[in-house]
Design a protein around this motif. Structure first.
Motif, PDB file in Angstrom:
ATOM      1  N   HIS A 182       1.014  -1.258  -0.096  1.00  0.00           N
ATOM      2  CA  HIS A 182       0.071   0.308   0.120  1.00  0.00           C
ATOM      3  C   HIS A 182       0.930   1.114  -0.206  1.00  0.00           C
ATOM      4  O   HIS A 182       1.241   1.995   0.765  1.00  0.00           O
ATOM      5  N   ASN A 216       2.782   3.563   3.372  1.00  0.00           N
ATOM      6  CA  ASN A 216       2.318   3.797   4.327  1.00  0.00           C
ATOM      7  C   ASN A 216       3.292   3.403   5.735  1.00  0.00           C
ATOM      8  O   ASN A 216       5.033   3.110   5.934  1.00  0.00           O
ATOM      9  N   LEU A 248      -2.524   1.929  15.310  1.00  0.00           N
ATOM     10  CA  LEU A 248      -3.953   2.573  14.586  1.00  0.00           C
ATOM     11  C   LEU A 248      -3.290   2.429  12.894  1.00  0.00           C
ATOM     12  O   LEU A 248      -3.752   2.706  11.955  1.00  0.00           O
ATOM     13  N   HIS A 249      -2.614   1.182  12.703  1.00  0.00           N
ATOM     14  CA  HIS A 249      -2.015   0.156  11.700  1.00  0.00           C
ATOM     15  C   HIS A 249      -2.312  -0.517  11.607  1.00  0.00           C
ATOM     16  O   HIS A 249      -3.998  -0.843  12.103  1.00  0.00           O
ATOM     17  N   LYS A 254     -12.200   6.393  18.548  1.00  0.00           N
ATOM     18  CA  LYS A 254     -11.900   6.832  17.778  1.00  0.00           C
ATOM     19  C   LYS A 254     -12.503   5.772  17.234  1.00  0.00           C
ATOM     20  O   LYS A 254     -12.144   4.118  17.936  1.00  0.00           O
ATOM     21  N   ILE A 255     -12.842   4.888  16.406  1.00  0.00           N
ATOM     22  CA  ILE A 255     -13.294   3.522  16.041  1.00  0.00           C
ATOM     23  C   ILE A 255     -12.776   3.070  14.893  1.00  0.00           C
ATOM     24  O   ILE A 255     -11.837   3.186  14.008  1.00  0.00           O
ATOM     25  N   GLY A 273     -10.633   0.236  12.682  1.00  0.00           N
ATOM     26  CA  GLY A 273     -10.705  -0.403  11.801  1.00  0.00           C
ATOM     27  C   GLY A 273     -11.800   0.717  10.489  1.00  0.00           C
ATOM     28  O   GLY A 273     -12.251  -0.022   9.450  1.00  0.00           O
ATOM     29  N   PHE A 274     -11.582   1.914  11.247  1.00  0.00           N
ATOM     30  CA  PHE A 274     -12.420   3.236   9.979  1.00  0.00           C
ATOM     31  C   PHE A 274     -11.529   4.091  10.085  1.00  0.00           C
ATOM     32  O   PHE A 274     -10.759   4.604  10.704  1.00  0.00           O
ATOM     33  N   HIS A 289      -9.627   6.253   6.989  1.00  0.00           N
ATOM     34  CA  HIS A 289      -7.385   6.206   6.337  1.00  0.00           C
ATOM     35  C   HIS A 289      -7.291   7.624   5.960  1.00  0.00           C
ATOM     36  O   HIS A 289      -8.026   8.367   5.138  1.00  0.00           O
ATOM     37  N   ARG A 290      -5.677   7.299   6.390  1.00  0.00           N
ATOM     38  CA  ARG A 290      -4.946   8.581   5.603  1.00  0.00           C
ATOM     39  C   ARG A 290      -5.199   8.948   4.244  1.00  0.00           C
ATOM     40  O   ARG A 290      -5.283  10.236   3.351  1.00  0.00           O
ATOM     41  N   ARG A 316     -10.312  -1.869  -1.052  1.00  0.00           N
ATOM     42  CA  ARG A 316     -10.045  -3.182  -0.365  1.00  0.00           C
ATOM     43  C   ARG A 316     -11.557  -3.585   0.352  1.00  0.00           C
ATOM     44  O   ARG A 316     -11.625  -4.535   0.106  1.00  0.00           O
ATOM     45  N   ASN A 350     -12.297   0.747   6.325  1.00  0.00           N
ATOM     46  CA  ASN A 350     -10.688   0.385   5.761  1.00  0.00           C
ATOM     47  C   ASN A 350     -10.403  -1.212   5.542  1.00  0.00           C
ATOM     48  O   ASN A 350     -11.455  -2.107   6.471  1.00  0.00           O
ATOM     49  N   ARG A 360       2.736  -9.090   3.670  1.00  0.00           N
ATOM     50  CA  ARG A 360       2.910  -6.789   3.962  1.00  0.00           C
ATOM     51  C   ARG A 360       4.377  -7.563   3.349  1.00  0.00           C
ATOM     52  O   ARG A 360       5.404  -6.542   3.058  1.00  0.00           O
TER      53      ARG A 360
HETATM   54  C1  SDX Z   1      -4.183   0.637   7.998  1.00  0.00           C
HETATM   55  O1  SDX Z   1      -0.954   3.946   5.117  1.00  0.00           O
HETATM   56  C2  SDX Z   1      -2.389   3.023   5.053  1.00  0.00           C
HETATM   57  O2  SDX Z   1      -2.077   2.923   3.732  1.00  0.00           O
HETATM   58  C3  SDX Z   1      -2.006   2.001   5.974  1.00  0.00           C
HETATM   59  C4  SDX Z   1      -3.286   0.462   5.247  1.00  0.00           C
HETATM   60  C5  SDX Z   1      -1.846  -0.566   4.889  1.00  0.00           C
HETATM   61  O3  SDX Z   1      -2.820  -0.921   3.917  1.00  0.00           O
HETATM   62  O4  SDX Z   1      -0.961  -0.414   4.800  1.00  0.00           O
HETATM   63  O5  SDX Z   1      -4.163   0.737   4.477  1.00  0.00           O
HETATM   64  C6  SDX Z   1      -3.655  -0.118   6.687  1.00  0.00           C
HETATM   65  O6  SDX Z   1      -3.468   1.011   8.454  1.00  0.00           O
HETATM   66  C7  SDX Z   1      -5.936   1.293   7.799  1.00  0.00           C
HETATM   67  C8  SDX Z   1      -5.955   2.045   9.287  1.00  0.00           C
HETATM   68  C9  SDX Z   1      -6.033   1.384  10.736  1.00  0.00           C
HETATM   69  N1  SDX Z   1      -6.188   1.386  11.242  1.00  0.00           N
HETATM   70  C10 SDX Z   1      -7.763   2.450  12.141  1.00  0.00           C
HETATM   71  O7  SDX Z   1      -8.550   1.457  11.439  1.00  0.00           O
HETATM   72  C11 SDX Z   1      -7.221   3.087  13.213  1.00  0.00           C
HETATM   73  C12 SDX Z   1      -8.767   3.975  13.002  1.00  0.00           C
HETATM   74  N2  SDX Z   1      -8.418   4.860  12.458  1.00  0.00           N
HETATM   75  C13 SDX Z   1      -7.700   6.241  12.489  1.00  0.00           C
HETATM   76  O8  SDX Z   1      -7.074   6.261  14.458  1.00  0.00           O
HETATM   77  C14 SDX Z   1      -7.574   6.877  11.301  1.00  0.00           C
HETATM   78  O9  SDX Z   1      -8.418   7.221  10.829  1.00  0.00           O
HETATM   79  C15 SDX Z   1      -5.968   7.025  10.914  1.00  0.00           C
HETATM   80  C16 SDX Z   1      -4.980   6.662  11.382  1.00  0.00           C
HETATM   81  C17 SDX Z   1      -6.378   5.398   9.798  1.00  0.00           C
HETATM   82  C18 SDX Z   1      -6.160   7.941   9.549  1.00  0.00           C
HETATM   83  O10 SDX Z   1      -5.418   8.659  10.619  1.00  0.00           O
HETATM   84  P1  SDX Z   1      -5.928  10.261  10.119  1.00  0.00           P
HETATM   85  O11 SDX Z   1      -5.166  10.619   8.351  1.00  0.00           O
HETATM   86  O12 SDX Z   1      -4.205  11.418  10.511  1.00  0.00           O
HETATM   87  O13 SDX Z   1      -7.047  10.823  10.270  1.00  0.00           O
HETATM   88  P2  SDX Z   1      -7.167  11.933  12.233  1.00  0.00           P
HETATM   89  O14 SDX Z   1      -6.711  10.825  12.495  1.00  0.00           O
HETATM   90  O15 SDX Z   1      -6.387  13.288  11.567  1.00  0.00           O
HETATM   91  O16 SDX Z   1      -8.353  12.061  11.379  1.00  0.00           O
HETATM   92  C19 SDX Z   1      -9.214  12.763  10.480  1.00  0.00           C
HETATM   93  C20 SDX Z   1     -10.435  13.065  11.690  1.00  0.00           C
HETATM   94  C21 SDX Z   1     -10.423  13.562  12.556  1.00  0.00           C
HETATM   95  O17 SDX Z   1     -11.193  14.267  13.220  1.00  0.00           O
HETATM   96  P3  SDX Z   1     -11.200  15.902  14.144  1.00  0.00           P
HETATM   97  O18 SDX Z   1     -10.025  15.411  15.599  1.00  0.00           O
HETATM   98  O19 SDX Z   1     -10.119  16.316  13.117  1.00  0.00           O
HETATM   99  O20 SDX Z   1     -12.239  16.390  14.211  1.00  0.00           O
HETATM  100  O21 SDX Z   1     -11.336  12.364  11.423  1.00  0.00           O
HETATM  101  C22 SDX Z   1     -11.595  11.552  12.318  1.00  0.00           C
HETATM  102  C23 SDX Z   1     -10.515  12.178  13.505  1.00  0.00           C
HETATM  103  O22 SDX Z   1     -11.531  12.492  14.469  1.00  0.00           O
HETATM  104  N3  SDX Z   1     -11.530  10.779  12.726  1.00  0.00           N
HETATM  105  C24 SDX Z   1     -12.133   9.041  13.841  1.00  0.00           C
HETATM  106  C25 SDX Z   1     -11.051   7.866  12.526  1.00  0.00           C
HETATM  107  N4  SDX Z   1     -10.580   8.291  12.016  1.00  0.00           N
HETATM  108  C26 SDX Z   1     -10.406   9.705  11.215  1.00  0.00           C
HETATM  109  N5  SDX Z   1     -12.610   8.792  14.237  1.00  0.00           N
HETATM  110  C27 SDX Z   1     -13.525   8.320  14.748  1.00  0.00           C
HETATM  111  N6  SDX Z   1     -12.891   6.879  14.084  1.00  0.00           N
HETATM  112  C28 SDX Z   1     -12.079   6.825  13.610  1.00  0.00           C
HETATM  113  N7  SDX Z   1     -11.929   5.749  13.016  1.00  0.00           N
END
Ligand code: SDX
Length: 370
Positions: free
Chosen positions: A182, A185, A216-217, A250-251, A253-254, A256-257, A265, A305, A332
């Motif tokens: 991916h 990442n 977070l990953h 933070k939920i 599984g939801f 993505h950057r 996927r 995600n 990976r």
């Molecule tokens: C993977 O990068 C890749 O390609 C990774 C991956 C790969 O194949 O290698 O795709 C695999 O790691 C997928 C991601 C798995 N992680 C999670 O499911 C953990 C939960 N997700 C979040 O922590 C978050 O969405 C991230 C870490 C995935 C992305 O982080 P960002 O891009 O820094 O986004 P952010 O945290 O700044 O969120 C932006 C906004 C925020 O709101 P505000 O605080 O600005 O008001 O969206 C909100 C966040 O609070 N938000 C969420 C959320 N994800 C974003 N709110 C609740 N639940 C979430 N999951």
């Protein structure tokens, strides 16, 4: 970027070029092939060959690749002996980090520049380390590999002591294709940074494991299933998510950057997950799954995600949670190794700047005055 501003988490910052993968208008491509096409028309071995060697294999290439994987599967006895005393409550990702590190002391690929060969060996070893730990956790002896099985079937065979049913092997194989690569990442970037100092591939893979472990990953597939597992009914899940969102939780599984309108996927895997749940008579899980997903998508516009459907897929396949992120590694490792090879081919050491926010010109007081 001026010298007084920076982008937290390097969001939006381009840190290099790659020809291995990209997300193009929301669609993930591995070396130009759409992930949906690869998921539909290849096995993990074919996709791994594409990532590591740059081309989809013909039948002769594929047979040779699978034979080489099989030849590298047996674990050194010393490696298995290292796993034996590790306490059972140590997370499998930590054990995998140790196992890969130990495997590195027995690297059979003597030529330091034979990077593709080393990547194949590591891919084979990682599947075996996961399975060996699984057996030891259940007070069972590790099982020798069985030639001729697919990579997915081999991991399940060596872990569970019997060849998996066709559906389990096919679904695991699909997750390995989806998880393989991916672009930049966090864990892949870690591997590239380690490569950029001219360190070795084993160090880069161990570094990637450390990065992927985080919730977070890659750790999100286990964390997402831990979340779902607490619910008996969809109503319980509905109440929980309303409360969690009200408290800005933070939920797992939801989100993505890169994908802001949904992880392709996840769409591909969710379709197969719904079929699996139906075939296994576990449709009640999909009600719970949707109870969490619907408000995230409809109210927050935050999409699943790949980790969200993957956790439940592995759960319905009967795999223990502690295995989920290691299975992400089993896939990976091919993406990490492909990026290591690409970085090594056109390298400049990574060394970003920082904005200093600490004190300046502070004089050292004599120790009696500190
Ligand atoms: C993977 O990068 C890749 O390609 C990774 C991956 C790969 O194949 O290698 O795709 C695999 O790691 C997928 C991601 C798995 N992680 C999670 O499911 C953990 C939960 N997700 C979040 O922590 C978050 O969405 C991230 C870490 C995935 C992305 O982080 P960002 O891009 O820094 O986004 P952010 O945290 O700044 O969120 C932006 C906004 C925020 O709101 P505000 O605080 O600005 O008001 O969206 C909100 C966040 O609070 N938000 C969420 C959320 N994800 C974003 N709110 C609740 N639940 C979430 N999951």
């Amino acid at each position: 970027m001026s010298d007084t501003t920076f982008s937290p988490g390097l969001a939006g910052v381009i840190a290099g070029e790659t020809a291995i993968a990209c997300v193009d208008q929301g669609k993930l491509l591995y070396r130009g092939y759409a992930i949906a096409d690869l998921a539909e028309n290849t096995t993990f071995e074919e996709t791994a060959h594409l990532l590591l060697f740059g081309n989809l294999p013909n039948q002769a290439d594929l047979d040779a690749f699978k034979k080489k994987l099989d030849s590298y599967r047996p674990l050194p006895k010393a490696l298995v002996d290292t796993l034996r005393p590790i306490p059972k409550d140590v997370p499998m990702m930590d054990v995998l980090r140790t196992g890969v590190s130990m495997a590195g002391h027995f690297d059979p690929v003597k030529d330091p520049d034979a990077l593709q060969e080393r990547a194949v060996w590591l891919t084979a070893q990682i599947g075996g380390i996961i399975a060996a730990r699984f057996r030891l956790l259940n007070d069972q002896e590790p099982i020798e590999p069985k030639a001729g099985l697919s990579h997915a079937a081999q991991v399940l065979y060596q872990a569970q002591g019997e060849e998996p049913d066709e559906l389990s092997a096919k679904l695991l194989d699909l997750t390995l294709i989806l998880y393989a690569e991916h672009d930049f990442n966090a864990s892949t970037f870690t591997a590239r940074v380690i490569c950029s100092t001219m360190s070795d591939m084993v160090s880069a893979i161990v570094g990637g494991i450390g990065a992927l472990k985080g919730p977070l990953h890659g750790g999100a597939n286990e964390a997402a299933m831990e979340m779902l597992e607490q619910f008996k009914t969809a109503d319980e899940a509905k109440a929980w998510i309303a409360d969690a969102l009200a408290n800005k939780g933070k939920i797992m599984g939801f989100g993505h950057r890169v994908y802001k309108n949904g992880d392709h996927r996840a769409t591909i895997l969710e379709r197969e997950l719904r079929k699996l749940a139906k075939q296994k008579g576990q449709e009640q899980w999909m009600d719970i799954y949707d109870a969490i997903k619907d408000p995230m998508v409809n109210d927050k516009k935050i999409y699943p995600n790949v980790d969200y459907p993957c956790g439940l897929t592995y759960y319905i396949l009967g795999l223990p949670l502690d295995l989920y992120t290691p299975l992400f590694v089993a896939s990976r490792v091919t993406g990490w190794a492909a990026h290591f090879i690409e970085q090594a081919g056109d390298n400049r050491i990574y060394r970003p700047l920082s904005i200093y926010t600490g004190a300046k010109d502070t004089l050292v007081p004599a120790i009696e005055n500190r």
